[in-house]
Enzyme design. Structure first.
Site, PDB file in Angstrom:
ATOM      1  N   GLU A 172      76.278  12.502  58.213  1.00 15.76           N
ATOM      2  CA  GLU A 172      77.177  13.673  58.317  1.00 15.76           C
ATOM      3  C   GLU A 172      76.912  14.706  57.223  1.00 15.76           C
ATOM      4  OE1 GLU A 172      79.049  14.966  60.467  1.00 15.76           O
ATOM      5  OE2 GLU A 172      78.968  13.292  61.863  1.00 15.76           O
TER       6      GLU A 172
HETATM    7  C1  LIG Z   1      72.705   4.161  59.357  1.00 12.56           C
HETATM    8  C2  LIG Z   1      72.577   5.560  59.848  1.00 12.56           C
HETATM    9  C3  LIG Z   1      73.329   5.983  60.917  1.00 12.56           C
HETATM   10  C4  LIG Z   1      73.174   7.270  61.411  1.00 12.56           C
HETATM   11  N1  LIG Z   1      73.866   7.641  62.545  1.00 12.56           N
HETATM   12  C5  LIG Z   1      73.550   8.822  63.135  1.00 12.56           C
HETATM   13  C6  LIG Z   1      74.109   9.165  64.403  1.00 12.56           C
HETATM   14  O1  LIG Z   1      74.920   8.424  64.965  1.00 12.56           O
HETATM   15  N2  LIG Z   1      73.725  10.324  64.972  1.00 12.56           N
HETATM   16  C7  LIG Z   1      72.836  11.163  64.379  1.00 12.56           C
HETATM   17  O2  LIG Z   1      72.523  12.188  64.960  1.00 12.56           O
HETATM   18  N3  LIG Z   1      72.298  10.867  63.168  1.00 12.56           N
HETATM   19  C8  LIG Z   1      72.629   9.729  62.552  1.00 12.56           C
HETATM   20  N4  LIG Z   1      72.082   9.407  61.333  1.00 12.56           N
HETATM   21  C9  LIG Z   1      71.147  10.333  60.723  1.00 12.56           C
HETATM   22  C10 LIG Z   1      71.686  11.013  59.503  1.00 12.56           C
HETATM   23  O3  LIG Z   1      72.646  11.962  59.853  1.00 12.56           O
HETATM   24  C11 LIG Z   1      70.483  11.590  58.767  1.00 12.56           C
HETATM   25  O4  LIG Z   1      69.795  10.488  58.186  1.00 12.56           O
HETATM   26  C12 LIG Z   1      70.876  12.613  57.735  1.00 12.56           C
HETATM   27  O5  LIG Z   1      71.318  13.772  58.362  1.00 12.56           O
HETATM   28  C13 LIG Z   1      69.707  12.968  56.803  1.00 12.56           C
HETATM   29  O6  LIG Z   1      68.579  13.310  57.538  1.00 12.56           O
HETATM   30  P1  LIG Z   1      67.170  12.606  57.203  1.00 12.56           P
HETATM   31  O7  LIG Z   1      67.377  11.153  57.199  1.00 12.56           O
HETATM   32  O8  LIG Z   1      66.170  13.160  58.119  1.00 12.56           O
HETATM   33  O9  LIG Z   1      66.876  13.042  55.716  1.00 12.56           O
HETATM   34  P2  LIG Z   1      66.244  14.427  55.241  1.00 12.56           P
HETATM   35  O10 LIG Z   1      66.916  15.547  55.918  1.00 12.56           O
HETATM   36  O11 LIG Z   1      64.769  14.339  55.331  1.00 12.56           O
HETATM   37  O12 LIG Z   1      66.674  14.433  53.718  1.00 12.56           O
HETATM   38  C14 LIG Z   1      66.010  13.662  52.718  1.00 12.56           C
HETATM   39  C15 LIG Z   1      66.509  14.106  51.341  1.00 12.56           C
HETATM   40  O13 LIG Z   1      66.196  15.478  51.131  1.00 12.56           O
HETATM   41  C16 LIG Z   1      67.365  16.233  50.845  1.00 12.56           C
HETATM   42  N5  LIG Z   1      67.283  17.538  51.497  1.00 12.56           N
HETATM   43  C17 LIG Z   1      66.938  17.795  52.764  1.00 12.56           C
HETATM   44  N6  LIG Z   1      67.046  19.104  53.029  1.00 12.56           N
HETATM   45  C18 LIG Z   1      67.493  19.689  51.905  1.00 12.56           C
HETATM   46  C19 LIG Z   1      67.811  21.032  51.545  1.00 12.56           C
HETATM   47  N7  LIG Z   1      67.705  22.023  52.423  1.00 12.56           N
HETATM   48  N8  LIG Z   1      68.270  21.266  50.298  1.00 12.56           N
HETATM   49  C20 LIG Z   1      68.393  20.265  49.404  1.00 12.56           C
HETATM   50  N9  LIG Z   1      68.088  18.982  49.695  1.00 12.56           N
HETATM   51  C21 LIG Z   1      67.659  18.687  50.923  1.00 12.56           C
HETATM   52  C22 LIG Z   1      68.532  15.435  51.387  1.00 12.56           C
HETATM   53  O14 LIG Z   1      69.737  15.709  50.672  1.00 12.56           O
HETATM   54  C23 LIG Z   1      68.042  13.991  51.198  1.00 12.56           C
HETATM   55  O15 LIG Z   1      68.367  13.548  49.913  1.00 12.56           O
HETATM   56  C24 LIG Z   1      72.279   8.152  60.788  1.00 12.56           C
HETATM   57  C25 LIG Z   1      71.565   7.739  59.665  1.00 12.56           C
HETATM   58  C26 LIG Z   1      71.692   6.462  59.209  1.00 12.56           C
HETATM   59  C27 LIG Z   1      70.879   6.031  58.025  1.00 12.56           C
END
Ligand SMILES: Cc1cc2nc3c(=O)[nH]c(=O)nc-3n(C[C@H](O)[C@H](O)[C@H](O)COP(=O)(O)OP(=O)(O)OC[C@H]3O[C@@H](n4cnc5c(N)ncnc54)[C@H](O)[C@@H]3O)c2cc1C
Length: 594
Positions: free
Chosen positions: A433
């Protein structure tokens, strides 16, 4: 037995901290009073304590498996999830016409905190289903509502939020799942990852509320649409496979009763999706739901910290080790000041967080169901508090969970004891989220800048200061909170000015420190007002507060208020200096130097 959440905290927040009468006076809540609220709370408590909590360890130890393209969850889950559905929690705050019971979110949030503290995974299925159904309620056509929303609110079918793609997590504007028009529906192809509750055998169908791009849509946010994509579509009154397949499971370190899966849409070219609302409005629709979802994640954080706090409190009373001056035999470790420091810090985070979440829910109730200026002001307050309500319990909750492990000493580091599992569960809350970094950027870059937001917040804090003065709370605490509030105001104005004068990077460099600073002040506000409540009760001006047990309870709250205001609040000055000076150790860091 672990109480999961302290009943007394819930009662005090509901009856003595917040103005419940302001809610029950609203027509939407006309069928409710304190008695109906108590019934909801009592049934949530007993289900959580008697049924969900005893099942927690089993689910943690036996996560779902993917076999023959289907996800198999633990067999006990079916009955557990059913019990929560039977409580009516899939639709409780929603209007009667869609099957809800028009319960204030304030009460619902407090009731669900017991379920979450008992067993996050079980409640996860229900929370996701409610979110998916609510999207259809708010933006779907009559047909979509009748076909897919209604069975979700009845708890017969379940829902998911399918946003994330392997290359697009925080940045949803980059999603590539495509929806090609095909008559009354769209043919969808693409992949999603991490989708919680994406497959299981707990319900007759699963409805994926999916962000996708209509073929030919403009790039970026403006081209993202919301589609309703069921696992099985309804055709001529029958359920037909809709070409949504599970291609993998994520092997998670926590929340292990709830599968998170990789989904493929349209591998056979036969995945039907239906547009929800207008084309290209998907992100806007999702954003409208996000306040709710973020409050739910904040509650996950508070609840996970709460169950661990109570476990470590019990342990600290039982475990004997070492001697205090003058003692001849080992004493319970709670006798050591450093152990009490850890317990009090956990209490300050847990109860301060719970009060904030209840308050945010209270503003949400007013924003949605009051009228005119009251509703507008409540919305402003909810908007500015939401990133804090989401991220404080996640970040500080993780710290509180680590303290619970610490209090258990070496036993805490073993999987025979539960605190390590809650630490694993808690970590997710700073990631899903919107990560903490994203929340920080949202708070400083947008929400704190909204016209009137900080003025309204300052007025609420000032009202708490006035209540505390009248109740006889230590004047130094009140002065410290007033000073801290003025620091937030002045710093925000200064950073806004920096952004306006051509240095947005400098403005945002310490956004996460700004979030921590604002969170520390907002939690100090909760504690000052809880201290006022305690003083009022101890002086006999509140209905409760007369037994020895009551006296102990309120003295505990005064100690936690003192702790947060005297030891934590002064730390904001260091954070303010970082934001103001634009300290650039990482800002100027060349990635190649790492
Ligand atoms: C157990 C679990 C359940 C989940 N359930 C759902 C679900 O039901 N539905 C769904 O759609 N998603 C779900 N997610 C996905 C979750 O919402 C994403 O993992 C999350 O939005 C982060 O995206 P990412 O993993 O691609 O990380 P990234 O976006 O790649 O981020 C990696 C790091 O980089 C940082 N970062 C990225 N962009 C920026 C920026 N612009 N400025 C500063 N820092 C930045 C982030 O803060 C983070 O620390 C789930 C994830 C997990 C682990």
């Amino acid at each position: 037995m672990n109480p999961l959440v302290d009943d007394r905290d819930v009662e005090v927040i509901l009856d003595e901290l917040l103005d419940l009468a302001a809610l029950t006076a609203l027509p939407y809540f006309a069928d409710h009073d304190r008695e109906t609220f108590e019934m909801v709370l009592a049934s949530a408590r007993s289900l959580a304590r008697d049924t969900l909590y005893p099942a927690y360890r089993t689910l943690d130890e036996a996560p779902p498996v993917l076999r023959d393209g289907r996800v198999h969850v633990h067999p006990s889950l079916r009955a557990l999830v059913r019990r929560v559905v039977e409580l009516g929690f899939t639709a409780a705050p929603r209007p009667a016409e869609v099957g809800g019971s028009q319960l204030p979110l304030t009460v619902f949030s407090l009731a669900t905190s017991y379920l979450m503290a008992a067993n996050l995974s079980v409640y996860g299925y229900i929370g996701l289903t409610q979110g998916a159904a609510h999207l259809l309620e708010a933006f779907g056509s009559d047909e979509l509502r009748a076909t897919y929303m209604a069975p979700m609110y009845r708890g017969e079918w379940m829902g998911t939020m399918a946003l994330t793609e392997p290359h697009a997590g925080s940045s949803l504007s980059d999603i590539t799942t495509v929806a090609t028009p095909a008559g009354d529906h769209y043919l969808v192809s693409g992949a999603k990852i991490f989708i919680s509750g994406a497959d299981h055998d707990l319900a007759g169908n699963i409805v994926h509320m999916t962000l996708a791009r209509i073929a030919g849509a403009p790039p970026g946010m403006k081209g993202v649409s919301l589609l309703c994509i069921p696992k099985q579509r309804v055709e001529h009154g029958a359920l037909v496979d809709n070409d949504v397949s599970v291609t993998g499971l994520v092997h998670k370190i926590g929340w292990r009763g709830l599968p998170s899966a990789i989904l493929a849409y349209g591998e056979r070219g036969d995945c039907h999706g239906w547009l929800v609302g207008e084309p290209h409005q998907g992100i806007r629709y999702m954003f409208q739901m996000m306040n709710e979802a973020r409050i739910m994640v904040g509650l996950n954080g508070v609840s996970t910290a709460s169950v661990a706090y109570h476990e470590s409190l019990h342990y600290a009373r039982e475990r004997t080790q070492g001697r205090t001056p003058g003692a001849t035999s080992p004493v319970p470790i709670i006798q050591h000041a450093d152990v009490r420091r850890m317990l009090l810090r956990q209490k300050a985070i847990v109860v301060g967080g719970l009060a904030l979440l209840a308050r945010a829910s209270f503003y949400s109730d007013l924003a949605q169901h009051a009228e005119g200026a009251i509703a507008g002001r409540a919305q402003l307050l909810l908007d500015v508090l939401t990133p804090i309500a989401k991220s404080f319990p996640a970040e500080r909750g993780f710290e509180a969970n680590a303290l619970a492990v610490q209090i258990h000493g070496g036993y805490g580091y073993s999987s025979e004891y539960l605190p390590e599992s809650w630490l694993r569960d808690q970590k997710l809350n700073s990631i899903h989220e919107g990560t903490t970094g994203i929340q920080a950027a949202d708070l400083l870059g947008r929400r704190a800048m909204a016209k009137g937001a900080l003025v309204a917040l300052g007025q609420e804090i000032e009202a708490a200061c006035a209540r505390a003065t009248k109740a006889g709370v230590d004047a130094a605490w009140i002065a410290e909170l007033r000073r801290a509030t003025s620091v937030v105001g002045a710093l925000t104005a200064e950073l806004a000015q920096r952004g306006l004068t051509g240095d947005p990077t400098g403005m945002m460099l310490h956004a996460t420190d700004y979030l921590e600073l604002a969170s520390t002040v907002v939690i100090a506000w909760q504690w000052l007002e809880l201290a006022a409540v305690a003083k009022e009760a101890l002086a006999g001006s509140l209905p409760r507060g007369r037994s020895t047990r009551d006296e102990r309870y309120y003295r505990g709250n005064l100690a936690a208020a003192q702790y947060w205001i005297r030891t934590e609040l002064p730390r904001i000055d260091g954070l303010a200096t970082l934001c103001r000076d634009g300290e650039d150790s990482y800002g100027a860091l060349d990635p190649a130097w790492l």
